[in-house]
Design a protein around this motif. Structure first.
Motif, short mmCIF file in Angstrom:
data_model
loop_
_atom_site.label_atom_id
_atom_site.label_comp_id
_atom_site.label_asym_id
_atom_site.label_seq_id
_atom_site.Cartn_x
_atom_site.Cartn_y
_atom_site.Cartn_z
N TRP A 198 91.95 82.20 39.64
CA TRP A 198 90.57 81.70 39.70
C TRP A 198 90.34 80.92 41.00
N TRP A 199 91.30 80.07 41.35
CA TRP A 199 91.16 79.25 42.54
C TRP A 199 91.16 80.12 43.80
N HIS A 202 87.78 81.77 44.31
CA HIS A 202 86.66 80.90 44.66
C HIS A 202 86.83 80.18 45.99
N LEU A 206 83.97 78.76 48.72
CA LEU A 206 83.73 77.33 48.79
C LEU A 206 83.84 76.82 50.22
#
Length: 268
Positions: A198-199, A202, A206
């Motif tokens: 997930w990180w 994203h 970001l």
């Protein structure tokens, strides 16, 4: 781990006389001839297994009977109904926490152990987090657990009400921390992505849209946390950090109530 919708159950909904008789086993019927050997303990264990595997939303007398391979009506020979069964399930799992005869000699070590036992209990039985226990089942295990936990802070200068409040503070903190841990674990099964995945998905976006000039503190701290946890949040870190701060606060209270009491921490 099962996927679950939000379900809240309330303890203490059953008939008081029947629930207490079942909790304390004051009137258990014997198995009937020619029927599969049943008893309250076996039924309760099967119900706990259903809740562990499938969540509270799957728990029913029929589902428990299916797990035991018996007819639903045969359960009512031993258990009046689901509300009473639910109370005994709670009391049974509360009996799993360790209560060593020789507990740590200081209150801080004892409360630390109590917190970790409750943390482990919630992770083993995440459905407990969906239970409102403002009216707890007054069974032998709940009573013994409460008595054991209170003894951790008995005789250190607190009033009886403060002792009760300290245990409520510890168990309440653990409840919230465990909820975060269980939700984090369920997020992976629900989304199909680990925290790292997930990180990674994203982070590139970001870096393009985050305005460090507009949100300088959030950008700095968020980046530090993300690099440390490789995720937006670490339940384990939150538990460890929070527990220490809660214990620090309790220590302040104890020292205020009994100024001559020496700190439970060993001197450097």
């Amino acid at each position: 781990m099962y996927r679950t919708r939000v379900t809240v159950e309330y303890s203490g909904k059953g008939d008081p006389a029947r629930s207490l008789a079942l909790l304390w086993r004051t009137s258990e019927r014997a198995s009937r001839k020619g029927k599969p050997e049943l008893n309250v303990d076996r039924i309760v264990r099967a119900a706990i297994e259903v809740a562990d595997a499938e969540g509270l939303q799957a728990l029913s007398m029929r589902r428990v009977a299916e797990r035991l391979g018996v007819g639903t009506m045969s359960l009512y020979t031993y258990v009046p109904g689901k509300p009473e069964l639910f109370d005994v399930m709670l009391d049974t799992v509360y009996g799993e926490t360790a209560r060593p005869e020789h507990a740590p000699g200081d209150w801080r070590g004892a409360l630390d152990r109590i917190a970790r036992e409750n943390w482990a209990l919630y992770l083993r039985h995440p459905w407990l987090l969906q239970v409102a226990v403002s009216r707890p089942p007054l069974g032998p295990n709940v009573t013994a657990k409460y008595d054991y936990e209170l003894r951790a802070v008995d005789g250190i200068g607190l009033t009886d009400l403060e002792m009760d409040s300290v245990i409520t503070l510890i168990t309440g903190f653990v409840h919230g921390a465990a909820r975060g841990a269980v939700e984090a674990a369920q997020a992976e099964s629900a989304t199909g992505l680990t925290d790292e995945q997930w990180w990674a998905a994203h982070a590139p976006f970001l870096s393009r849209i985050a305005d460090a000039g507009r949100y300088p503190v959030a950008s700095r701290v968020g980046q530090s946390a993300g690099e440390a946890f490789n995720a937006a949040y670490s339940p384990e870190h939150a538990f460890e950090f929070g527990l220490e701060r809660v214990l620090d606060g309790i220590e302040t209270l104890i020292n205020r109530r009994a100024p001559t009491t020496r700190s439970s921490r060993p001197s450097a």
